[in-house]
Scaffold this motif. Sequence first.
Motif, PDB file in Angstrom:
ATOM      1  N   CYS A   1      38.883  37.390  57.108  1.00 41.92           N
ATOM      2  CA  CYS A   1      37.694  36.634  56.716  1.00 41.92           C
ATOM      3  C   CYS A   1      37.502  35.489  57.714  1.00 41.92           C
ATOM      4  CB  CYS A   1      37.915  36.082  55.318  1.00 41.92           C
ATOM      5  SG  CYS A   1      36.584  35.040  54.695  1.00 41.92           S
TER       6      CYS A   1
ATOM      7  N   SER B   1      36.922  32.623  57.017  1.00 39.17           N
ATOM      8  CA  SER B   1      37.638  31.463  56.449  1.00 39.17           C
ATOM      9  C   SER B   1      39.070  31.412  56.969  1.00 39.17           C
ATOM     10  CB  SER B   1      37.670  31.540  54.920  1.00 39.17           C
ATOM     11  OG  SER B   1      36.371  31.549  54.398  1.00 39.17           O
TER      12      SER B   1
ATOM     13  N   HIS C   1      43.216  36.585  52.430  1.00 41.86           N
ATOM     14  CA  HIS C   1      42.900  36.568  50.997  1.00 41.86           C
ATOM     15  C   HIS C   1      41.982  37.728  50.631  1.00 41.86           C
ATOM     16  CE1 HIS C   1      39.687  33.318  52.149  1.00 41.86           C
ATOM     17  NE2 HIS C   1      39.246  34.530  52.412  1.00 41.86           N
ATOM     18  N   GLU C   2      42.145  38.803  51.385  1.00 44.03           N
ATOM     19  CA  GLU C   2      41.454  40.052  51.048  1.00 44.03           C
ATOM     20  C   GLU C   2      42.544  41.121  51.061  1.00 44.03           C
ATOM     21  OE1 GLU C   2      36.954  39.249  52.748  1.00 44.03           O
ATOM     22  OE2 GLU C   2      38.292  40.481  53.969  1.00 44.03           O
TER      23      GLU C   2
ATOM     24  N   CYS D   1      41.127  35.178  46.706  1.00 40.69           N
ATOM     25  CA  CYS D   1      41.367  33.844  47.286  1.00 40.69           C
ATOM     26  C   CYS D   1      42.254  32.943  46.447  1.00 40.69           C
ATOM     27  CB  CYS D   1      40.035  33.148  47.513  1.00 40.69           C
ATOM     28  SG  CYS D   1      38.954  34.077  48.604  1.00 40.69           S
TER      29      CYS D   1
ATOM     30  N   CYS E   1      37.170  39.119  48.906  1.00 39.45           N
ATOM     31  CA  CYS E   1      36.527  37.830  49.230  1.00 39.45           C
ATOM     32  C   CYS E   1      35.064  38.058  49.581  1.00 39.45           C
ATOM     33  CB  CYS E   1      37.244  37.066  50.336  1.00 39.45           C
ATOM     34  SG  CYS E   1      36.336  35.556  50.780  1.00 39.45           S
TER      35      CYS E   1
ATOM     36  N   ARG F   1      33.938  44.215  59.186  1.00 41.37           N
ATOM     37  CA  ARG F   1      35.109  43.482  58.786  1.00 41.37           C
ATOM     38  C   ARG F   1      36.324  44.101  59.454  1.00 41.37           C
ATOM     39  NH1 ARG F   1      34.778  38.552  56.973  1.00 41.37           N
ATOM     40  NH2 ARG F   1      35.338  38.208  54.818  1.00 41.37           N
TER      41      ARG F   1
HETATM   42 ZN    ZN Z   1      37.264  34.804  52.616  1.00 36.88          ZN
END
Ligand code: ZN
Length: 349
Positions: free
Chosen positions: A42, A44, A64-65, A90, A159, A339
């Motif tokens: 991500c 993030s 967090h995925e 997350c 996420c 992704r």
């Molecule tokens: Zn994320």
Amino acid sequence: MSTTTHAIAAPGPGAPLERTTIERRDLRPDDVLIDIAYAGICHSDIHQARGEWGEAIFPMVPGHEIAGTVAAVGSAVTKYQVGDRVGVGCMVDSCGECEYCQAGTEQFCVKGNVQTYNGVGFDGEPTYGGYSQQVVVKDAFVCRIPDGIGLDVAAPLLCAGITTYSPLRQWGAGPGKKVAIVGLGGLGHMAVKLAAAMGAEVTVLSQSLKKQEDGKRLGATEYYATADESTFEVLRGKFDLILNTVSAQIPVDAYLGLLRTGGAMVNVGAPGEPLSYNAFSLIAGNKALAGSMIGGIPETQEMLDFCAEHGIGAEIETISADDVNTAYERVSASDVRYRFVIDTATINS
Ligand code: ZN
Ligand code: NAP
């Protein structure tokens, strides 16, 4: 006693990620041990690994995925069994007692939710995320991945999926609604798929037209380049809802001009620098500018079930642990379709 697992960590802010090993705690009664199969990257993760959101905990194992299978369960776990297909997003803990936790919106826990990585658990220990081969998570923060969604294309749902599903639902994306998605990256491509599946008429606003074919295949009916100034004239006053997924600053006033009277622009993009707007851009037209943070655990499960029902997964490029630093560069350059997902089996090979 704890379990040692292979992982990929950023040793310090902006430093290249490298292979390492970390410890996972022994199972508490309500814990689930997950063999991670895939972990999404991500934006993030990149913001945090580069220290763009301020102070952070290093070494950092982002991710967090998370998608994988249950390898063991604690003595009090009844919801999951060994072999179940599961995901983690997350958050990995929250107080469970405040009004927000009680309402299933644990992301707003008054004591602060425990982030999957770059967080500190209620036991005082730092959390390490999904770029690893195993993780131990409290059962209440584990979601079930329905049969029919591959674990690889499911990982980003934890996420990117929930972060776009939640505001689309909250702000009424559906039949008769014109929805614009700004930025066709990880979050943006999920937003297009989800909004289209909800029945909305979807327009993509991307920097250029180079991903136009993809955008239409994912469910958009229209696609415009924001680098072309005429876009902001042609689309003036058109949208009920604009979802901004851009990881950098954007000219908010220009986008607010694209809303109908009473329309809303919801920001999920989280650049380190502030966004600014002119008050008159909202006043003239009773418009709303809002934000949205991921989604609670019940809604995350709802989103996964919705995706299974509608045959939705992420569009992914599966990579090996060797390619994580290159993937970070490519995401930063908006060069991802859509992704990157790490095959965690490659972390120790
Ligand atoms: Zn994320
Ligand atoms: P991503 O895959 O990098 O996608 C971001 C997209 O934004 C890019 O593909 C690009 O789309 C566009 N973009 C990038 N730089 C731009 C610029 N300078 N000007 C205009 N457009 C630009 O990132 P992501 O993983 O989807 O995450 C997007 C943002 O959401 C990040 O800031 C992330 O931290 C944040 N996020 C927030 C939440 C939350 O709870 N609110 C949750 C997860 C992530 P085009 O190529 O189509 O222009």
